[in-house]
Design a protein around this motif. Structure first.
Motif, mmCIF file in Angstrom:
data_model
loop_
_atom_site.group_PDB
_atom_site.id
_atom_site.type_symbol
_atom_site.label_atom_id
_atom_site.label_comp_id
_atom_site.label_asym_id
_atom_site.label_seq_id
_atom_site.Cartn_x
_atom_site.Cartn_y
_atom_site.Cartn_z
ATOM 1 N N PRO A 91 -23.323 60.690 -8.213
ATOM 2 C CA PRO A 91 -22.616 60.694 -9.497
ATOM 3 C C PRO A 91 -22.999 59.471 -10.328
ATOM 4 N N ARG A 92 -22.893 59.637 -11.648
ATOM 5 C CA ARG A 92 -23.281 58.575 -12.564
ATOM 6 C C ARG A 92 -22.301 58.525 -13.729
ATOM 7 N N VAL A 93 -21.801 57.347 -14.048
ATOM 8 C CA VAL A 93 -20.950 57.161 -15.227
ATOM 9 C C VAL A 93 -21.878 56.946 -16.418
ATOM 10 N N LEU A 94 -21.747 57.808 -17.421
ATOM 11 C CA LEU A 94 -22.581 57.711 -18.615
ATOM 12 C C LEU A 94 -21.952 56.833 -19.681
ATOM 13 N N GLU A 95 -20.622 56.902 -19.775
ATOM 14 C CA GLU A 95 -19.901 56.027 -20.702
ATOM 15 C C GLU A 95 -18.443 55.971 -20.297
ATOM 16 N N HIS A 96 -17.797 54.925 -20.734
ATOM 17 C CA HIS A 96 -16.367 54.806 -20.480
ATOM 18 C C HIS A 96 -15.702 54.094 -21.647
ATOM 19 N N THR A 97 -14.425 54.421 -21.831
ATOM 20 C CA THR A 97 -13.632 53.773 -22.869
ATOM 21 C C THR A 97 -12.277 53.425 -22.280
ATOM 22 N N LYS A 98 -11.646 52.434 -22.881
ATOM 23 C CA LYS A 98 -10.296 52.057 -22.473
ATOM 24 C C LYS A 98 -9.482 51.832 -23.734
ATOM 25 N N GLU A 99 -8.381 52.581 -23.822
ATOM 26 C CA GLU A 99 -7.451 52.424 -24.937
ATOM 27 C C GLU A 99 -6.070 52.244 -24.339
ATOM 28 N N GLY A 100 -5.533 51.060 -24.457
ATOM 29 C CA GLY A 100 -4.250 50.765 -23.826
ATOM 30 C C GLY A 100 -4.402 50.854 -22.320
ATOM 31 N N THR A 155 -11.089 56.466 -19.912
ATOM 32 C CA THR A 155 -11.779 57.754 -19.911
ATOM 33 C C THR A 155 -13.236 57.512 -19.549
ATOM 34 N N VAL A 156 -13.771 58.354 -18.657
ATOM 35 C CA VAL A 156 -15.187 58.271 -18.305
ATOM 36 C C VAL A 156 -15.859 59.612 -18.580
ATOM 37 N N ARG A 157 -17.105 59.540 -18.980
ATOM 38 C CA ARG A 157 -17.972 60.720 -19.079
ATOM 39 C C ARG A 157 -19.038 60.538 -18.022
ATOM 40 N N GLY A 197 -13.286 62.207 -16.683
ATOM 41 C CA GLY A 197 -12.209 61.764 -15.824
ATOM 42 C C GLY A 197 -11.314 60.820 -16.602
ATOM 43 N N TYR A 198 -10.036 60.811 -16.220
ATOM 44 C CA TYR A 198 -9.044 59.987 -16.901
ATOM 45 C C TYR A 198 -8.258 59.204 -15.871
ATOM 46 N N GLY A 199 -7.998 57.947 -16.167
ATOM 47 C CA GLY A 199 -7.207 57.115 -15.278
ATOM 48 C C GLY A 199 -6.216 56.293 -16.069
ATOM 49 N N LYS A 221 -9.793 55.006 -11.012
ATOM 50 C CA LYS A 221 -9.004 56.234 -11.051
ATOM 51 C C LYS A 221 -9.711 57.303 -11.878
ATOM 52 N N ALA A 222 -10.268 56.916 -13.004
ATOM 53 C CA ALA A 222 -10.960 57.868 -13.876
ATOM 54 C C ALA A 222 -12.192 58.451 -13.186
#
Length: 149
Positions: free
Chosen positions: A53-62, A66-68, A90-92, A102-103
Motif C-alpha cells: 500500500p502507498r499513501v498518495l496524499e493526506h490532509t488534516k483538518e481539526g 484523510t488519506v488517499r 481512509g479517515y481517522g 487510523k486513516a
C-alpha cells in the motif's frame, strides 16, 4: 504458474467470513484490522501474492485526517505481473498524533475487504446498518369557519 488475476480470483473465493466484534464505547459492532489481517494474510501467503500500500496524499483538518491511497498487488512468483488498485480513501479521527495511522488502517482495511468481497455481517454498510426511515406524521390542523386557528 497462475497469473495475478487467477490468484486474486482464488483468494476471493477462498476468503473466510470476517467476524465483527464489540468495541468499547460504541453502540455497534466493528470490523477490526486484526480480524481482516488474519484472514487476508493467510490467503496472500498461500497464493504467493504481495500487497504494497502507498499513501498518495493526506490532509488534516481539526481532528480529522484523510488519506488517499493505492496499492500494488504483485505476483511473487513473477514480480512483473502486478496490478495497481486505487484510489481509495481512509479517515481517522484523533485529537493527538494517531489520526494518520487510523486513516491508513481504515482505508487499507476496507480496500482489502472490498477487493476480496468478504462477508462481514449485517452491521456493515448495507441496508441492514440503518433503520428504515419513517415519514413524519402530519399534524392535524384545526379549521374554524374558513380559517386556521
Amino acid at each position: 504458474m497462475k497469473n495475478i488475476t487467477e490468484k486474486l480470483f482464488d483468494i476471493t473465493h477462498a476468503m473466510e467470513n470476517i467476524n465483527q466484534g464489540n468495541a468499547n464505547g460504541v453502540p455497534y459492532k466493528i470490523t477490526s484490522w486484526n480480524e481482516v489481517n488474519d484472514k487476508v494474510k493467510k490467503q496472500l501467503k498461500d497464493n504467493k501474492v504481495l500487497i504494497i500500500p502507498r499513501v498518495l496524499e493526506h490532509t488534516k483538518e481539526g481532528n480529522l485526517t484523510t488519506v488517499r491511497m493505492n496499492a500494488d498487488i504483485i505476483n511473487v512468483e513473477n514480480p512483473i505481473d502486478k496490478i495497481t488498485l486505487g484510489d481509495y480513501f481512509g479517515y481517522g479521527v484523533d485529537n493527538s498524533d494517531k489520526g494518520i495511522g487510523k486513516a491508513i488502517s481504515y482505508g487499507y482495511k476496507y480496500m482489502l475487504m472490498k477487493l476480496f468481497m468478504t462477508k462481514i455481517g449485517e452491521a456493515e454498510d448495507s441496508e441492514f446498518s440503518n433503520p428504515p426511515t419513517q415519514q413524519p406524521k402530519q399534524q392535524p390542523t384545526n379549521q374554524s369557519k374558513g380559517g386556521l386557528i
